[in-house]
Design a protein around this motif. Structure first.
Motif, PDB file in Angstrom:
ATOM      1  N   GLU A 142       7.795  69.314  29.322  1.00  0.00           N
ATOM      2  CA  GLU A 142       7.698  68.062  28.552  1.00  0.00           C
ATOM      3  C   GLU A 142       7.043  68.294  27.196  1.00  0.00           C
ATOM      4  O   GLU A 142       7.238  67.511  26.275  1.00  0.00           O
ATOM      5  CB  GLU A 142       6.865  66.998  29.286  1.00  0.00           C
ATOM      6  N   LEU A 143       6.208  69.339  27.088  1.00  0.00           N
ATOM      7  CA  LEU A 143       5.460  69.553  25.849  1.00  0.00           C
ATOM      8  C   LEU A 143       6.141  70.564  24.936  1.00  0.00           C
ATOM      9  O   LEU A 143       5.766  70.722  23.782  1.00  0.00           O
ATOM     10  CB  LEU A 143       4.042  70.056  26.176  1.00  0.00           C
ATOM     11  N   GLY A 144       7.155  71.289  25.464  1.00  0.00           N
ATOM     12  CA  GLY A 144       7.816  72.321  24.669  1.00  0.00           C
ATOM     13  C   GLY A 144       6.894  73.492  24.365  1.00  0.00           C
ATOM     14  O   GLY A 144       6.983  74.114  23.309  1.00  0.00           O
ATOM     15  N   ILE A 145       5.981  73.800  25.298  1.00  0.00           N
ATOM     16  CA  ILE A 145       5.039  74.904  25.095  1.00  0.00           C
ATOM     17  C   ILE A 145       5.302  75.985  26.138  1.00  0.00           C
ATOM     18  O   ILE A 145       5.583  75.677  27.297  1.00  0.00           O
ATOM     19  CB  ILE A 145       3.582  74.393  25.213  1.00  0.00           C
ATOM     20  N   VAL A 146       5.236  77.240  25.678  1.00  0.00           N
ATOM     21  CA  VAL A 146       5.315  78.366  26.615  1.00  0.00           C
ATOM     22  C   VAL A 146       4.113  79.250  26.344  1.00  0.00           C
ATOM     23  O   VAL A 146       3.770  79.499  25.187  1.00  0.00           O
ATOM     24  CB  VAL A 146       6.604  79.190  26.398  1.00  0.00           C
ATOM     25  N   THR A 147       3.457  79.692  27.383  1.00  0.00           N
ATOM     26  CA  THR A 147       2.346  80.618  27.174  1.00  0.00           C
ATOM     27  C   THR A 147       2.320  81.641  28.305  1.00  0.00           C
ATOM     28  O   THR A 147       3.162  81.599  29.198  1.00  0.00           O
ATOM     29  CB  THR A 147       1.012  79.847  27.006  1.00  0.00           C
ATOM     30  N   ALA A 148       1.385  82.568  28.209  1.00  0.00           N
ATOM     31  CA  ALA A 148       1.359  83.648  29.199  1.00  0.00           C
ATOM     32  C   ALA A 148      -0.058  83.900  29.670  1.00  0.00           C
ATOM     33  O   ALA A 148      -0.997  83.922  28.868  1.00  0.00           O
ATOM     34  CB  ALA A 148       1.937  84.929  28.600  1.00  0.00           C
ATOM     35  N   ASN A 149      -0.196  84.058  30.962  1.00  0.00           N
ATOM     36  CA  ASN A 149      -1.443  84.523  31.600  1.00  0.00           C
ATOM     37  C   ASN A 149      -2.645  83.591  31.461  1.00  0.00           C
ATOM     38  O   ASN A 149      -3.723  83.908  31.937  1.00  0.00           O
ATOM     39  CB  ASN A 149      -1.818  85.924  31.086  1.00  0.00           C
TER      40      ASN A 149
END
Ligand code: CUA
Length: 336
Positions: A142-149
């Motif tokens: 919904e936020l259009g965010i991708v992150t890792a770890n």
């Protein structure tokens, strides 16, 4: 004499190992619960501990009683009276385990369904958690965010989690908040989590998935709602411009050697094979939770990732030298 001394030494050794293992559990302790899912799971654990303790005590007491009461006495020559096939004993031996298993089964099944509940109300947050060899991707559709770890969440909210994997089976586990649920290729599992207090909660892959399984960690960072809003804004409008000549040189190297696998929001770099590096300079940890994120560690990681994490898929076109690592580290730590 010799044997009993060996026995005693062995007992001391086992005690020391037990004490050492207890010491390991402070940061990732499922007994130090910080959310409703972990609480439900711990309650279930205690229920089975009490049921099993009851069984152990009853069996030990009966065994000791029988050993003393029916021991061979002095001068006894005949065989004692045989009492096989007592129907009351047989009945109790079937009934009591059946009752105990029912006591365990009812809450276990209820809780399993409750914790896999997919129903959601408006505004609750969805996170897609993808386990990969050997790191974690967190997508916020919904936020259009991708992150890792690093999984950022607001406190006091129910976070709906979809678990997936493109390669092998992993398992998502945050001992203080809840888990372990498997990430299985070709299948989506569901769970939810909630953190009651802000803080950093360590998580760990809990299913053997290859040579660096033990090095597949992550953090759940729970923010107060307004801090979570700030994090969203920062991730959507990150600072990506190199802040020095060295950082600009680092970006050149990144473009040639890294951009085909890594994405950075707000730039032209959109690779998807490796972790998304948006806001990398703000991360606490490096290489899926195993190193503190600082210049020295980052350079060491860039120059020899296999040494730090055997079997990882970080493919370097050629060796990165000290100078290049310095520039790349400068560029990456600038991403905020
Ligand atoms: Cu991923 Cu173990």
């Amino acid at each position: 004499m010799k044997r009993s001394r060996r026995m005693r030494q062995l007992m001391y050794l086992l005690t020391l190992i037990a004490i050492a293992l207890v010491g390991c559990t402070t940061e990732q302790s499922m007994f130090d619960i910080k959310g409703p899912v972990a609480k439900t799971q711990l309650d279930l654990l205690w229920l089975s501990v009490w049921v099993m303790t009851f069984v152990t005590v009853v069996v030990v007491v009966i065994t000791i009683f029988v050993l003393i009461r029916y021991r061979e006495r002095k001068g006894q020559t005949e065989e004692p009276k045989q009492t096989a096939g007592n129907k009351w004993v047989e009945l109790f031996m079937v009934l009591i385990p059946a009752i105990l298993i029912t006591i365990l089964a009812i809450p276990t099944v209820t809780v399993s369904y409750e914790l896999a509940d997919e129903t959601r109300v408006e505004d609750e947050l969805d996170v897609i958690v993808i386990g990969k060899q050997f790191w974690w991707e967190f997508q916020y559709p919904e936020l259009g965010i991708v992150t890792a770890n690093e999984m950022h969440i607001p406190v006091g909210a129910k976070i709906h989690i979809q678990l997936e994997s493109p390669d092998v089976v992993h398992a998502f586990w945050v001992p203080k908040l809840g888990g372990k649920v498997d990430n299985i290729p070709g299948r989506t599992n569901y769970m939810w989590l909630q953190a009651d207090e802000p803080g950093i909660y360590s998580g760990q892959c809990a299913e053997y998935c290859g040579s660096s399984h033990a090095l597949m960690a992550f953090q759940v960072i729970a923010h107060e709602p307004e801090d979570f809003e700030n994090w969203i804004q920062q991730m959507k409008n990150p600072q990506t411009e190199p802040q020095s000549d060295l950082a600009a040189e680092g970006e050149q190297i990144f473009q040639q050697s890294c951009a085909s696998c890594h994405a950075i929001e707000g730039t032209d770099y959109t690779g998807v094979a490796g972790p998304d590096l948006t806001g990398f300079g703000n991360r606490n940890k490096l290489a899926a939770g195993i190193l503190d994120n600082n210049r020295e560690n980052l350079k060491a990681w860039l120059m020899d990732p296999m040494k730090i994490k055997p079997g990882n898929l970080m493919i370097m076109p050629e060796e990165i030298n000290e100078r290049e690592a310095e520039a790349l580290a400068e560029y990456l730590l600038n991403l905020k």
